[in-house]
Design an enzyme around this catalytic site. Structure first.
Site, PDB file in Angstrom:
ATOM      1  N   HIS A   1      40.954  42.495  30.176  1.00 51.52           N
ATOM      2  CA  HIS A   1      40.851  43.528  31.222  1.00 51.52           C
ATOM      3  C   HIS A   1      42.002  44.527  31.101  1.00 51.52           C
ATOM      4  CE1 HIS A   1      37.629  41.800  33.553  1.00 51.52           C
ATOM      5  NE2 HIS A   1      38.263  40.682  33.809  1.00 51.52           N
TER       6      HIS A   1
ATOM      7  N   HIS B   1      41.548  36.266  28.784  1.00 50.21           N
ATOM      8  CA  HIS B   1      40.585  36.976  29.630  1.00 50.21           C
ATOM      9  C   HIS B   1      41.245  38.145  30.376  1.00 50.21           C
ATOM     10  CE1 HIS B   1      36.935  37.041  32.288  1.00 50.21           C
ATOM     11  NE2 HIS B   1      37.804  37.597  33.124  1.00 50.21           N
ATOM     12  N   GLU B   2      42.305  37.820  31.099  1.00 49.94           N
ATOM     13  CA  GLU B   2      42.947  38.860  31.914  1.00 49.94           C
ATOM     14  C   GLU B   2      43.573  39.943  31.041  1.00 49.94           C
ATOM     15  OE1 GLU B   2      42.142  39.065  34.849  1.00 49.94           O
ATOM     16  OE2 GLU B   2      41.408  37.033  35.168  1.00 49.94           O
TER      17      GLU B   2
ATOM     18  N   HIS C   1      41.679  46.859  28.227  1.00 54.09           N
ATOM     19  CA  HIS C   1      40.599  47.826  28.502  1.00 54.09           C
ATOM     20  C   HIS C   1      41.165  48.971  29.355  1.00 54.09           C
ATOM     21  CE1 HIS C   1      36.055  48.281  29.693  1.00 54.09           C
ATOM     22  NE2 HIS C   1      36.503  49.309  29.030  1.00 54.09           N
TER      23      HIS C   1
HETATM   24 ZN   LIG Z   1      37.291  39.031  34.665  1.00 54.59          ZN
END
Ligand SMILES: [Zn+2]
Length: 596
Positions: A390, A386-387, A393
């Site tokens: 980010h 998940h991290e 991105h």
């Molecule tokens: Zn998040």
């Protein structure tokens, strides 16, 4: 119990390299000192934008960019150990400087609006080198129709502090004054009930512990029901007042217009979720059967229905699983991602005083950073993916966009992270063949969609209804608010016993003080599921489009960015696709449970 390590005792191989932002604290100090004239320079264009726009824009950009680096370093140093007073001081000073900069440059928006489209367009034509500022300027200018004459704007601005009162009062009550008392945990210890302990206690296997924590927690809120209702009513009326003053039809129209999202997206989300409520009810029935309960109560909603996902997975193996699992994103992505593990992006383990949870922080001009508190669980494994979603991105946005265009809006913010989780999940489903771990994966997927899509949409529907009641002149009281919330829970959670406590849950949701915000969690999750399916299809063109989304940052309006990448949030399809994946996971879990 083993004492926690101090920050100084941490193995440098598992800590992030903030030296890549500033090589030393004294370098930070030097930059801090250098920023004062830089901010003064940005402020010096106040009242002069008509002639000075070409000089003002780069000056503002530079001040903002330098400040974000200063701020990021100080905050992340503080997060390493919140008890470190030296870094507390740095963080406080960076915060104060941020306030100073935003005050000093507050003239910018109003002056751009005063210039108007034509003059701004003329400047952009005469100065092609300023094209990177087009998006920023257009974002300001689209508010033109809702901007009032200067005297009225001044009056509204003066109301600002007062307008924040409902949120402040609510937070003072629920974060400072409200005490929940003590409960007994599963080890038989008496612990003080806090916000942070509530959900872990709801996830406890011991039903009596869950029930006691649930009742104790809600009792504290319900003892203040009239105060909280009055505070929330004030917040709703405040939003309606500002929306009316600016010529919007409603607070929702204003909020979505400012974020460049049509209201139809909001309504379509609710409708799509309604169509898939039977799947939610089926999930609740499965949960009740799995836990062997005579009736499903709300203190059973978070309880684990399959054995806890403690995988005993060392960090190195988790990192390897994540990198292997994300392979469908292509070789270039995996190569870029590998830097995260080798070049000091990640702060892996817990130490005394370290900020809890996990986050990613994109630092333009340096690589992104990720804070973890790695445990050997399934949750922790997905947190890495998940991290890093980010982080990647930010990495691609920063690489492809100017500083101001790199930052992506909230509507897009949770998509890359969730896409990574969804891709990892599918790859683990292929890799793990044993029943227990497959069940844990299904359970994880179902809880994610329940919590992010169903639950946040319930919140969104509550907000829509409450604001509509206010617009119709109906009273917002504890009774009427609770009645709306109860009815929604009866609809969404059919099969569970909707009691007076859960009917009061609206009292404990701080996000309601930021109206029409939460629906973006549900739309973001849906877009992510849609993207993950496109990437997993193996179609290289679809994958490239997704990578294009990562590179676009905030350079286009959010829906446009998504459309170009192949996901149309104005059609019901992404939400439908996401909820179909919920049904598939449900089918799979049902089958796995029968195999017992
Ligand atoms: Zn998040």
């Amino acid at each position: 119990m083993e004492a926690q390590k101090t920050r100084a005792q941490m193995d440098a191989r598992y800590t992030w390299k903030l030296e890549d932002i500033f090589p030393s604290d004294s370098a930070w100090e030097a930059e801090y000192a250098a920023l004062a004239p830089c901010i003064a320079q940005a402020a010096s264009f106040a009242g002069k934008l008509e002639t000075a726009l070409p000089e003002a824009l780069p000056a503002l950009e530079e001040a903002e960019h330098r400040l974000t680096r200063l701020y990021a370093y100080a905050r992340m140093r503080r997060d390493e150990d919140n008890g470190n007073t030296f870094y507390q001081g740095l963080a406080d000073r960076a915060q104060a400087l941020a306030v100073q900069l935003s005050t000093a440059t507050a003239y910018f928006g109003p002056e751009i609006l005063a210039l108007g489209c034509e003059k701004v367009e003329a400047v952009l034509k005469a100065h092609p080198e300023l094209c990177r500022f087009r998006r920023l300027l257009e974002e300001q200018l689209r508010l033109e129709a809702h901007t009032l004459p200067a005297a009225q704007e001044k009056l509204l601005a003066a109301m600002g502090e007062l307008a924040g009162a409902p949120d402040t009062v609510y937070s003072m009550l629920t974060d400072a004054d409200l005490k929940f008392g003590c409960v007994t945990n599963e080890k038989g210890e008496t612990v003080e009930l806090t916000h942070g302990r509530f959900i872990p206690l709801q996830q406890c296997e011991d039903r009596a512990v869950r029930e006691a924590a649930y009742k104790t927690y809600y009792a504290a809120y319900r003892a203040h029901t009239n105060t909280i209702a009055a505070t929330y009513a004030a917040s709703v009326k405040k939003d309606a007042f500002f929306a009316r003053a600016r010529g919007y039809g409603s607070a929702r129209e204003q909020s979505l217009f400012e974020n460049e999202i049509p209201e139809s997206v909001y309504d379509a989300l609710i409708e799509a979720v309604h169509r898939h409520l039977p799947a939610m009810h089926r999930y609740l029935a499965l949960r009740k059967a799995a836990l062997r309960l005579p009736e499903l109560r709300f203190w059973d909603i978070y309880a684990p229905i399959v054995p806890e996902g403690d995988l005993g997975l060392p960090y190195e193996e988790a990192a390897k699983l994540v990198q292997e699992g994300l392979a469908p994103l292509g070789e270039a992505y995996i190569r870029d991602l590998s830097q995260a593990f080798t070049s000091g992006w990640i702060d892996v383990y817990e130490n005394a005083g370290k900020t809890s949870g996990a986050y990613s922080w994109g630092v333009y001009g340096t690589h992104p950073y990720v804070l973890l508190n790695y445990q050997k669980t399934l949750d922790s494994l997905f947190t890495i993916a998940h991290e890093l979603g980010h982080a990647m991105h930010s990495y691609y946005s920063d690489k492809n966009q100017s500083f101001l265009n790199s930052e992506y809006p909230l509507f897009l913010a949770e998509i890359a992270s969730t896409t990574n989780e969804a891709i990892l999940l599918q790859s683990l489903k292929r890799k793990w063949t044993d029943r227990e771990r497959r069940m844990a994966l299904c359970n994880y997927q179902l809880e994610q969609i329940r919590g992010t899509v169903y639950r946040q949409t319930l919140f969104a529907e509550f907000e829509r209804e409450v604001h509509a009641m206010a617009a119709r002149g109906e009273a917002l009281t504890a009774e009427s608010l609770t009645a709306v919330y109860r009815a929604l829970n009866e609809r969404y959670y059919k099969g569970a016993v909707v009691d007076d406590d859960i009917a009061s849950e609206w009292m404990r949701i701080p996000h309601f003080y930021r109206a029409f915000y939460v629906y973006q969690y549900a739309t973001g999750y849906s877009a992510a599921v849609a993207f993950s399916r496109r990437v997993l299809s193996g179609d290289a063109e679809k994958r490239e489009k997704y990578l294009g989304f990562l590179a676009a940052g905030g350079s286009q309006p959010p829906l446009e960015t998504l459309r170009r990448a192949g996901v149309d949030m104005e059609s019901p399809e992404p939400v439908e696709e996401c909820l179909r994946s919920f049904e598939e996971a449900l089918d799979e879990l049902e089958t796995l449970m029968k195999e017992a």
